[in-house]
Motif scaffolding. Structure first.
Motif: not given
Length: 402
Positions: A197-202, A219-223, A301-308, A359-364
C-alpha cells in the motif's frame, strides 16, 4: 503481537523506531542492524473475495508492527515480542518445519518462524537472526495483525541477508508462511496490503495475478471521516467457519465449471444461481459475485471524486456478509445499525467476521456524534466499550532505521 491496550493512534515513526531499537538493546544487549515496519490494514470493500481470485480494496493503517533485527551467523533464530510474556523463543533455522514452531505453545512465534521457513523453502539464503517485535496493530480486531508481523519479519530478513525481494514477493512468501507453516488458509490480500500500500491511497488488487492500482483516497478532503470500530469481541464460531466458507465457494466454482468465483460474470449471476441446488452454496456464491461488483463500483466512485456515494455500497456489503455469507455477529450489526441511525453515510463489518471490526463512513462534523451513538449502544447492551479510531491511509512496509 501486542494486545494493543494503548492509544487510539500510533506514535510518530521516529518514536516507534527508537522504542523498538531500545527494546532490542534491552533484550539482546546490543543494538539492532535495522528496524523494519509493516502496517495493519482495513478493507474498504471486497470481503471474502481474495481466496476466490477476486478483487479487494484495502488501505494500510498508520498502526504498525516493527521488527528490530540483527543478523546472526550461527543459524539460531531468536524471537522476542514486547507484547507477549515468556521471554525469548530460540529456534534453529534449519530445523524449522510446519507444525513445530518450538514457541512454547503460545502461538505467536509461529508467524515469524514460518516466514524464515518460507524464505528458505523458496531457496533464499536465510540464516539466523535476533528479532524484537513491537506492535500497536490491534489483535483479534480483523485488522491483519498477523500479516503485519509476517511482512515486518520478511522485510527484516530480506534486509539482513540482502535478498532483494520485491514487496509482492515478500507478500507471497508471507502468505505461504501463514498457509503452510501456521496452517491458516488465508488469501493474499492482507500480506499484499501490508507490503504494497501507499499513503493516501487504497489498493485495488486483483488477487489472481496480483496486478494492482493505487486509487487516491482522502476522505478528509471531502470533509468525511472513515472510522474503525473494534468491537473487542471474537466469537469462537469463527475458528472453523472460515474453512467451511472457503470450501463452499470452491464447491460453487466446481458446480459452475469455472476456475474460481471471480469468473462468474455479474450479469449472469441469476442464471448461475439457478444451477446450484444447495441454498448455502448458492448464498455464498451470490455474496462473492456481488461483492466483486461492489469493489468495481467503489473504484469508479473514488476515481470520479464521489466518495460520499460509498455509503450505500458499504451498507449493501454488510447486508451480503450478514445474510449470504453469514459471518457477521450481533456486535457488528449493532455498530452498523447505531452508526447509520446517528447519521453515518454507511457502515459495514470488515475482516473475516464473527467479531473484530466494522468501518463507518461519516461526515467529519458528525463523526463525534456517530461515535458517541455507537458507544452508547454498546453500553445499553452491557458490552465492553468498543475501540474507535479514524483510519487514515498509510504507507506500506519499509525500513525505518537506519
Amino acid at each position: 503481537m501486542s494486545g494493543w491496550e494503548g492509544p487510539e493512534s500510533p506514535e510518530s515513526p521516529e518514536g516507534d523506531a527508537a522504542r523498538a531499537a531500545a527494546g532490542f538493546r534491552e533484550v539482546y544487549g546490543a543494538g539492532p542492524d535495522g528496524v523494519w515496519a509493516a502496517p495493519g490494514r482495513v478493507n474498504l470493500i471486497g470481503e471474502h473475495t481474495d481466496y476466490n481470485d477476486g478483487f479487494v480494496l484495502p488501505l494500510a493503517l498508520p498502526h504498525r508492527t516493527l521488527a528490530a533485527a540483527r543478523r546472526r551467523d550461527d543459524g539460531v533464530l531468536r524471537l522476542h515480542s514486547a507484547g507477549v510474556a515468556g521471554g525469548v523463543v530460540e529456534l534453529r533455522v534449519e530445523e524449522l518445519a510446519p507444525g513445530t514452531p518450538g514457541d512454547g505453545g503460545d502461538g505467536w512465534a509461529a508467524y515469524p518462524a514460518g516466514v524464515a521457513w518460507a524464505l528458505r523453502e523458496a531457496g533464499l539464503p536465510v540464516g539466523g537472526a535476533d528479532l524484537h517485535v513491537v506492535s500497536d496493530v490491534p489483535t483479534g480486531a480483523g485488522l491483519s495483525s498477523s500479516a503485519a508481523l509476517e511482512v515486518a519479519t520478511a522485510c527484516a530478513l530480506d534486509g539482513l541477508y540482502g535478498l532483494g525481494q520485491s514487496g509482492e514477493q515478500l507478500a507471497r512468501l508471507s502468505r505461504t508462511a501463514e498457509n503452510d507453516f501456521v496452517g491458516v488458509p488465508c488469501g493474499i490480500m492482507d500480506q499484499t496490503a501490508s507490503a504494497c500500500c501507499t499513503a493516501g491511497h487504497v489498493l485495488h488488487l486483483d488477487t489472481r495475478d496480483l496486478s494492482r492500482r493505487h486509487v487516491p483516497f482522502d476522505p478528509a478532503a471531502e470533509e468525511l471521516a472513515l472510522l474503525v470500530v473494534d468491537t473487542r469481541v471474537q466469537h469462537s464460531l469463527g475458528d472453523g467457519a472460515y474453512a467451511e466458507r472457503r470450501a463452499a465457494c470452491e464447491e460453487g466454482a466446481r458446480l459452475l465449471g469455472v476456475p474460481a468465483l471471480r469468473d462468474v460474470p455479474y450479469g449472469e449471476l441469476d442464471a448461475a444461481l439457478a444451477r446450484i441446488a444447495d441454498p448455502v452454496v448458492r448464498a455464498r456464491v451470490r455474496h462473492v459475485v456481488t461483492e466483486n461488483r461492489r469493489v468495481a463500483q467503489a473504484v469508479e466512485l473514488l476515481e470520479s471524486g464521489r466518495v460520499r456515494e460509498l455509503g450505500p455500497l458499504l451498507l449493501a456489503g454488510h447486508a451480503s456478509l450478514r445474510d449470504d455469507f453469514a459471518v457477521s455477529c450481533p456486535e457488528l450489526d449493532l455498530v452498523v445499525e447505531s452508526a447509520t441511525a446517528a447519521g453515518a453515510l454507511g457502515a459495514r463489518m470488515t475482516g473475516g467476521g464473527f467479531g473484530g471490526s466494522a468501518i463507518v463512513l461519516a461526515q467529519a462534523p458528525q463523526a463525534p456524534a456517530v461515535r458517541a451513538a455507537v458507544e452508547k449502544a454498546f453500553e445499553a447492551e452491557g458490552l465492553r466499550p468498543p475501540r474507535v479510531f479514524e483510519a487514515v491511509a498509510g504507507a506500506g512496509a519499509h525500513r525505518m532505521y537506519p
